[in-house]
Scaffold this motif. Structure first.
Motif, short mmCIF file in Angstrom:
data_model
loop_
_atom_site.label_atom_id
_atom_site.label_comp_id
_atom_site.label_asym_id
_atom_site.label_seq_id
_atom_site.Cartn_x
_atom_site.Cartn_y
_atom_site.Cartn_z
N THR A 1 0.84 -1.20 0.00
CA THR A 1 0.00 0.00 0.00
C THR A 1 0.87 1.25 0.00
N ARG A 2 1.93 1.25 0.80
CA ARG A 2 2.84 2.40 0.84
C ARG A 2 3.58 2.56 -0.49
N ALA A 3 3.92 1.44 -1.12
CA ALA A 3 4.61 1.50 -2.41
C ALA A 3 3.71 2.12 -3.48
N ILE A 4 2.43 1.83 -3.42
CA ILE A 4 1.51 2.38 -4.41
C ILE A 4 1.18 3.84 -4.12
N LEU A 5 0.96 4.17 -2.85
CA LEU A 5 0.52 5.51 -2.48
C LEU A 5 1.65 6.46 -2.07
N GLY A 6 2.88 5.97 -2.00
CA GLY A 6 3.99 6.79 -1.50
C GLY A 6 4.12 8.10 -2.25
#
Length: 94
Positions: free
Chosen positions: A18-23
């Motif tokens: 999720t962090r990789a997509i929304l970072g």
């Protein structure tokens, strides 16, 4: 106990993806990718223990080393714009 560890690692993988997509920045995405690699390495080790296959630990160690090398290469690329010195034309390779 190890099944609980595997479940916790799966939750960690979902949160890191999720962090990789929304970072918001590239470095947040890189940190998330590094976290995914580390969690996958730990998951391999736990899975090897649960199935009684100790060779999974060797795979996990190799995956961890590749994760470190890949992270350093990406950071070097973002800092310098390339991965190595091109050298001078006509200079022999040693």
């Amino acid at each position: 106990m190890f099944i609980a560890a595997a479940a916790a690692l799966l939750v960690t993988l979902v949160l890191a993806l999720t962090r990789a997509i929304l970072g918001p920045t590239v470095f947040d995405r890189l940190q998330a990718a590094n976290t995914v690699g580390t969690a996958a390495m730990l998951m391999l080790a736990v899975l090897g223990f649960l199935t009684g296959r100790p060779e999974f630990l060797d795979l996990a160690l190799v995956y961890g080393l590749l994760n470190i090398v890949g992270t350093i290469a990406v950071l070097k690329f973002f800092r310098y714009g390339d991965l190595g010195e091109p050298g001078e034309q006509g200079e022999p390779h040693a």
